[in-house]
Design a protein around this motif. Structure first.
Motif, PDB file in Angstrom:
ATOM      1  N   ALA A   1       9.710   2.969   4.746  1.00 46.62           N
ATOM      2  CA  ALA A   1       9.766   4.369   4.930  1.00 46.62           C
ATOM      3  C   ALA A   1       9.969   4.755   3.631  1.00 46.62           C
ATOM      4  O   ALA A   1      11.045   4.386   3.288  1.00 46.62           O
ATOM      5  N   GLU A   2       9.255   5.840   3.145  1.00 44.54           N
ATOM      6  CA  GLU A   2       9.635   6.372   1.780  1.00 44.54           C
ATOM      7  C   GLU A   2      10.341   7.655   2.155  1.00 44.54           C
ATOM      8  O   GLU A   2       9.881   8.349   3.044  1.00 44.54           O
ATOM      9  N   GLY A   3      11.083   8.197   1.120  1.00 46.91           N
ATOM     10  CA  GLY A   3      11.558   9.596   1.071  1.00 46.91           C
ATOM     11  C   GLY A   3      12.489   9.888   2.286  1.00 46.91           C
ATOM     12  O   GLY A   3      12.619  10.929   2.799  1.00 46.91           O
TER      13      GLY A   3
ATOM     14  N   LEU B   1       0.862  -1.120   0.062  1.00 49.29           N
ATOM     15  CA  LEU B   1      -0.074   0.058   0.030  1.00 49.29           C
ATOM     16  C   LEU B   1       0.681   1.402   0.029  1.00 49.29           C
ATOM     17  O   LEU B   1       1.611   1.542   0.909  1.00 49.29           O
ATOM     18  N   ASP B   2       1.080   2.059  -0.964  1.00 49.34           N
ATOM     19  CA  ASP B   2       1.794   3.057  -1.353  1.00 49.34           C
ATOM     20  C   ASP B   2       1.155   4.237  -0.852  1.00 49.34           C
ATOM     21  O   ASP B   2      -0.050   4.429  -0.449  1.00 49.34           O
ATOM     22  N   ASP B   3       2.107   5.305  -0.387  1.00 49.81           N
ATOM     23  CA  ASP B   3       1.802   6.655   0.146  1.00 49.81           C
ATOM     24  C   ASP B   3       0.636   6.498   1.151  1.00 49.81           C
ATOM     25  O   ASP B   3      -0.249   7.129   1.546  1.00 49.81           O
ATOM     26  N   PHE B   4       0.988   5.633   2.288  1.00 49.66           N
ATOM     27  CA  PHE B   4       0.287   5.387   3.173  1.00 49.66           C
ATOM     28  C   PHE B   4       0.104   6.597   4.107  1.00 49.66           C
ATOM     29  O   PHE B   4       1.150   7.086   4.504  1.00 49.66           O
TER      30      PHE B   4
HETATM   31 CA    CA Z   1       5.046   6.385  -2.574  1.00 57.30          CA
END
Ligand code: CA
Ligand code: C2E
Ligand code: CA
Ligand code: CA
Length: 280
Positions: free
Chosen positions: A236-238, A179-182
């Motif tokens: 964790a993104e970014g 699940l992206d951009d959670f």
């Molecule tokens: Ca994303």
């Protein structure tokens, strides 16, 4: 003077028409790009936070347009979705990614996993795509678990019968779901269980505000604890700073992705990075 002003006004293309024209041109170029093989995948490492090793990657599309230069997905994915071009484009992404992960698995890392982004439009379109993807895995003798399909909360929220059936077909083939951009959407946490999500990716907007004692740190900690209790792994993104990395490490976050580890790079460069990471 009045006359001249009017003429000038007539030659001036109103902004809305200009925009429509720009979109037509972009769409034409997009179509040609697809025929002319102007697309390429770049790969961004996903690092196991505890060990610092590269264990996965996300495939990110790049468009090398002869006249426009490199066009970022932010500039063309929406149009590709509206026009339906995202279906053949997304099929190409999946096929390319499958071939690449098969190569890395044989050559370097047998358990390597690669994520691909799949748009809601693709899941609402024909059944054929998902069947073709699965056929491709068979042809490559690649287990479905080598691939992770990244979807957004929007997909789950709007999941009608069709999208639901496709998600189930993916899962039946052992393809994993992330699940992206959670945290940016509004889906309820019950979706995580209902759709048997394997990974959640904490959106960059939370990660970028991680400093000691901040509200976002508390939020991230809570998300990680909850996900783990549901048997879901967390990316964790970014991640852009060492401090963010350390806070995530202390919070027990499983994986990190971001400029602090590495930017998205072409396949050949990724292969080198992976080799170094495995050796180090
Ligand atoms: Ca994303
Ligand atoms: P996304 O799926 O959330 O992908 C992560 C984006 O964040 C990528 O942008 C990546 O380059 C960027 N990024 C990674 N680490 C950092 C960081 O530390 N700081 C900052 N500021 N940014 C970071 P990119 O490649 O421009 O892609 C943008 C979006 O376009 C993606 O967001 C995804 O929604 C979409 N996209 C990219 N490739 C595909 C594709 O093959 N298919 C579809 N449907 N969408 C794609
Ligand atoms: Ca993504
Ligand atoms: Ca699963």
């Amino acid at each position: 003077a009045k006359e001249k002003g009017r003429n000038q006004f007539c030659e001036f293309t109103p902004p809305m028409e200009q925009e429509a024209q720009n979109r037509r041109l972009l769409l034409r170029d997009l179509q040609q790009g697809l025929d002319g093989q102007e697309f390429e995948l770049h790969y961004q490492p996903i690092v196991e936070i505890a060990s610092g090793r590269i264990v996965k990657a996300e495939a990110l599309i790049r468009w090398n347009q002869p006249l426009r230069g490199v066009v970022s997905p932010g500039e063309f994915i929406a149009l590709a979705e509206e026009s339906g071009l995202i279906v053949p484009l997304g099929d190409w992404v999946f096929q390319q990614a499958a071939q690449q992960v098969a190569q890395w698995r044989t050559m370097l890392a047998p358990a390597f996993e690669l994520s691909v982004n799949v748009s809601p439009v693709q899941l609402h379109a024909s059944e054929q795509s998902v069947q073709d993807w699965i056929a491709r895995l068979d042809a490559l003798q690649l287990p479905g678990s080598a691939l992770v399909v990244e979807i957004t909360e929007r997909v789950l929220l709007e999941a009608g019968k069709e999208a639901d059936a496709k998600l189930q077909a993916l899962q039946k083939a052992n393809i994993q779901l992330a699940l992206d951009d959670f945290g940016t959407g509004y889906s309820s946490l019950s979706y995580l269980k209902r759709f048997d999500i394997d990974y959640i990716k904490i959106d960059r907007s939370f990660v970028s505000h991680l400093t000691r004692g901040s509200d976002d740190t508390v939020l991230c900690q809570a998300i990680i604890v909850m996900a783990h209790q549901l048997g879901i792994h967390v990316v964790a993104e970014g991640v852009e700073t060492q401090e963010q990395h350390e806070i995530l490490h202390e919070a027990g976050c499983d994986y990190g992705q971001g400029y602090w580890y590495c930017r998205p790079v072409p396949a050949s460069e990724f292969t080198e990075r992976l080799r170094e990471s495995l050796a180090g």
